[in-house]
Design an enzyme around this catalytic site. Sequence first.
Site, PDB file in Angstrom:
ATOM      1  N   LYS A  70       0.825  -1.215   0.000  1.00 48.18           N
ATOM      2  CA  LYS A  70       0.000   0.000   0.000  1.00 48.18           C
ATOM      3  C   LYS A  70       0.862   1.269   0.000  1.00 48.18           C
ATOM      4  O   LYS A  70       0.595   2.205  -0.759  1.00 48.18           O
ATOM      5  CB  LYS A  70      -0.931  -0.037   1.214  1.00 48.18           C
ATOM      6  CG  LYS A  70      -1.863   1.127   1.371  1.00 48.18           C
ATOM      7  CD  LYS A  70      -2.963   0.826   2.353  1.00 48.18           C
ATOM      8  CE  LYS A  70      -2.490   0.064   3.562  1.00 48.18           C
ATOM      9  NZ  LYS A  70      -1.460   0.795   4.344  1.00 48.18           N
ATOM     10  N   THR A  72       4.001   1.454  -0.946  1.00 51.74           N
ATOM     11  CA  THR A  72       4.704   1.449  -2.228  1.00 51.74           C
ATOM     12  C   THR A  72       3.807   2.009  -3.328  1.00 51.74           C
ATOM     13  O   THR A  72       4.247   2.795  -4.177  1.00 51.74           O
ATOM     14  CB  THR A  72       5.147   0.023  -2.580  1.00 51.74           C
ATOM     15  OG1 THR A  72       5.924  -0.492  -1.499  1.00 51.74           O
ATOM     16  CG2 THR A  72       5.968  -0.012  -3.847  1.00 51.74           C
ATOM     17  N   ARG A  93       2.853   8.211   6.881  1.00 52.42           N
ATOM     18  CA  ARG A  93       3.173   8.118   8.300  1.00 52.42           C
ATOM     19  C   ARG A  93       4.660   7.806   8.488  1.00 52.42           C
ATOM     20  O   ARG A  93       5.300   7.209   7.632  1.00 52.42           O
ATOM     21  CB  ARG A  93       2.341   7.019   8.971  1.00 52.42           C
ATOM     22  CG  ARG A  93       0.856   7.320   9.040  1.00 52.42           C
ATOM     23  CD  ARG A  93       0.069   6.106   9.472  1.00 52.42           C
ATOM     24  NE  ARG A  93       0.218   5.026   8.506  1.00 52.42           N
ATOM     25  CZ  ARG A  93       0.023   3.740   8.796  1.00 52.42           C
ATOM     26  NH1 ARG A  93      -0.294   3.368  10.015  1.00 52.42           N
ATOM     27  NH2 ARG A  93       0.158   2.833   7.860  1.00 52.42           N
ATOM     28  N   LYS A 104       7.348  -6.941  10.322  1.00 58.95           N
ATOM     29  CA  LYS A 104       6.832  -6.286   9.119  1.00 58.95           C
ATOM     30  C   LYS A 104       7.917  -5.523   8.360  1.00 58.95           C
ATOM     31  O   LYS A 104       7.873  -5.385   7.146  1.00 58.95           O
ATOM     32  CB  LYS A 104       5.693  -5.342   9.494  1.00 58.95           C
ATOM     33  CG  LYS A 104       5.000  -4.682   8.311  1.00 58.95           C
ATOM     34  CD  LYS A 104       3.823  -3.850   8.791  1.00 58.95           C
ATOM     35  CE  LYS A 104       3.106  -3.184   7.638  1.00 58.95           C
ATOM     36  NZ  LYS A 104       3.920  -2.106   7.031  1.00 58.95           N
ATOM     37  N   ALA A 272      -2.997   1.423  12.535  1.00 60.45           N
ATOM     38  CA  ALA A 272      -4.414   1.439  12.173  1.00 60.45           C
ATOM     39  C   ALA A 272      -5.209   0.320  12.822  1.00 60.45           C
ATOM     40  O   ALA A 272      -6.439   0.375  12.845  1.00 60.45           O
ATOM     41  CB  ALA A 272      -4.570   1.359  10.659  1.00 60.45           C
ATOM     42  N   PHE A 300      -3.180  -0.487   7.122  1.00 58.64           N
ATOM     43  CA  PHE A 300      -3.832  -1.790   7.022  1.00 58.64           C
ATOM     44  C   PHE A 300      -5.018  -1.747   6.049  1.00 58.64           C
ATOM     45  O   PHE A 300      -5.006  -0.991   5.086  1.00 58.64           O
ATOM     46  CB  PHE A 300      -4.218  -2.306   8.404  1.00 58.64           C
ATOM     47  CG  PHE A 300      -3.026  -2.684   9.247  1.00 58.64           C
ATOM     48  CD1 PHE A 300      -2.065  -3.562   8.756  1.00 58.64           C
ATOM     49  CD2 PHE A 300      -2.839  -2.172  10.514  1.00 58.64           C
ATOM     50  CE1 PHE A 300      -0.955  -3.919   9.513  1.00 58.64           C
ATOM     51  CE2 PHE A 300      -1.736  -2.512  11.279  1.00 58.64           C
ATOM     52  CZ  PHE A 300      -0.792  -3.389  10.776  1.00 58.64           C
ATOM     53  N   PHE A 380       3.303  -9.173  -9.645  1.00 59.78           N
ATOM     54  CA  PHE A 380       4.433 -10.048  -9.354  1.00 59.78           C
ATOM     55  C   PHE A 380       4.756 -10.820 -10.634  1.00 59.78           C
ATOM     56  O   PHE A 380       3.906 -10.992 -11.511  1.00 59.78           O
ATOM     57  CB  PHE A 380       4.101 -11.012  -8.219  1.00 59.78           C
ATOM     58  CG  PHE A 380       4.156 -10.390  -6.849  1.00 59.78           C
ATOM     59  CD1 PHE A 380       5.210 -10.666  -5.994  1.00 59.78           C
ATOM     60  CD2 PHE A 380       3.161  -9.529  -6.424  1.00 59.78           C
ATOM     61  CE1 PHE A 380       5.266 -10.095  -4.722  1.00 59.78           C
ATOM     62  CE2 PHE A 380       3.198  -8.951  -5.162  1.00 59.78           C
ATOM     63  CZ  PHE A 380       4.256  -9.234  -4.310  1.00 59.78           C
ATOM     64  N   TRP A 408       6.978  -1.040  -8.379  1.00 62.98           N
ATOM     65  CA  TRP A 408       8.091  -1.586  -7.590  1.00 62.98           C
ATOM     66  C   TRP A 408       9.318  -1.761  -8.485  1.00 62.98           C
ATOM     67  O   TRP A 408      10.437  -1.397  -8.111  1.00 62.98           O
ATOM     68  CB  TRP A 408       7.691  -2.933  -6.967  1.00 62.98           C
ATOM     69  CG  TRP A 408       8.696  -3.432  -5.962  1.00 62.98           C
ATOM     70  CD1 TRP A 408       8.661  -3.266  -4.615  1.00 62.98           C
ATOM     71  CD2 TRP A 408       9.897  -4.174  -6.246  1.00 62.98           C
ATOM     72  NE1 TRP A 408       9.760  -3.846  -4.030  1.00 62.98           N
ATOM     73  CE2 TRP A 408      10.538  -4.410  -5.005  1.00 62.98           C
ATOM     74  CE3 TRP A 408      10.496  -4.647  -7.409  1.00 62.98           C
ATOM     75  CZ2 TRP A 408      11.749  -5.112  -4.895  1.00 62.98           C
ATOM     76  CZ3 TRP A 408      11.706  -5.335  -7.308  1.00 62.98           C
ATOM     77  CH2 TRP A 408      12.317  -5.572  -6.061  1.00 62.98           C
TER      78      TRP A 408
END
Length: 554
Positions: A70, A72, A93, A104, A272, A300, A380, A408
């Site tokens: 998210k 990214t 954030r 994470k 979150a 999240f 991906f 990405w």
Amino acid sequence: MATDLEIARAVTLSPISEIAARAGIAAEHLEPFGRFKAKIGASIDATLPNRSGKLVLVAGISPTQAGEGKTTTSIGLADALSASGTRTIVCLREPSLGPCFGMKGGATGGGRAQIAPMEEINLHFTGDFHAITSANNLLGALLDNHLYWGNALDIDPRRIVWRRCLDVNDRALRQVVTSLGDSANGAAREQKWDITVASEVMAVFCLARDLADLEARLGRMIVAYRRDGTAVTADNLQATGSLAVLLRDALRPNLVQTLEGTPALVHGGPFANIAHGCNSVIATRLALSLADVVVTEAGFGADLGGEKFCDIKCPAAGLAPDAAVVVATLRALKMHGGVAKSALGIEDVAAVQNGVVNLIRHVENMRGFGLPVVVALNSFTDDTEAEFAAVVQALAPMGVEVVACRHWAEGAQGAADLARAVQRVLQTSANFRPLYDPETNLADKIHTIAQKIYRAENVFLEKPALKKLRAYQEAGFGSLPVCMAKTQYSFSADPSLLGAPTGFTLPVRDVRLCAGAGFVVALCGDIMTMPGLPRVPAANSIGLDAAGRVRGLF
């Protein structure tokens, strides 16, 4: 394959003064922290242009171990909008040290879609979280000192609600006994700690509109109750001024850049799943005054950060988002469809069709707030055209565009299609509206969120929670919004219920009043406000190389 840290280090960053100029921020309003990051001084407020940018919220599906990307996507979208000639700022954030050293990892994006300097942002950055932790714990110390020197406010030691905090996952601090030893150490009592990002000071910091509002909110924070049942606040302890002094400099937004030079305001960092999960109001409002489009993300899934953005942050800040992007991956949808993590590389159209219900529900929820929605599917290498087509087909009846994204690997170019889709929906008129009326009573607000967002059949409020809600209502706090604290992995309170479960009962075991932040927290299921570390934490692999540079950070 190069790591995120290696990719970030390979990019030549622009001096922060150039990034500021690109954002329309004059040099005299900058307070540099080295060459590549700075705080923006309060003096900018008097010079802001009369511009009101479009606000795009990036939210996600219920997260899985497969990853969704998210942050990214927020960065990639902002870069793509900038590349198209749109004056854009991304608001994010600040990362917490808990996930960085836990499981994470950091929160600066990934691949070619990152903010930088990556390791500095993920670690101490400009010291904001240290200031928040210090202010929080100073209040705890002042409270205990008041008790030691005679307790003139007649505080009931059994009804102290203030918690100390630390920005580290430390399960040993969830419930401790302090002040052991002789009487010089104070009266022994049980205490519970929160991670800094779940503290009320963090929420106050992020929701304050300016320094005056910060002080007012700090002063309203409730630390304990007297023996007659009345509340004791930070103002009552004469603590507000000291807390504000510690937070004054931190309250100024932080300016950094993406790897492609898009200005980024990174400020505040509540989780979150246990807090409201959005960056600071000050940073978002500043960005909207400077840019034509502001991209921001909520933590999240859209059921957590997205809902709280719409029901807590926007009403508090006077904001109205113009569009939402819901982020997913085919791998994550297959997990929601019942596929094990080890088999995600194998084409499974049926699993995608089974798991896409999670995505559909999040899209429905965002549209329920009156927002036009675009779906961003992070690509991906093992994704297949048939799997992508299954998602497009599932969303077609809703009239929602699904865009394959490759930011990405390709940066702005890989999100160009997403940027064009977002620009199209920004031409439509949003009809933003929060989920509930502020005057709805607190228990009904919990039921509304549980049934309309999570699709719960029932809500079970345990007796202590119900008793507190009634007391908060009677004390005049009934108009506050509710901040749901629950697992991020499911619409329910059971992390094993993936997809789009229905027919379940949402258990609310406790509630907390955050009078300064301006919301009531509802703790659902087994959610904890002080996480623990996994069996093999990321900290075990982080260190310094022979040149003294950070290694192992991701």
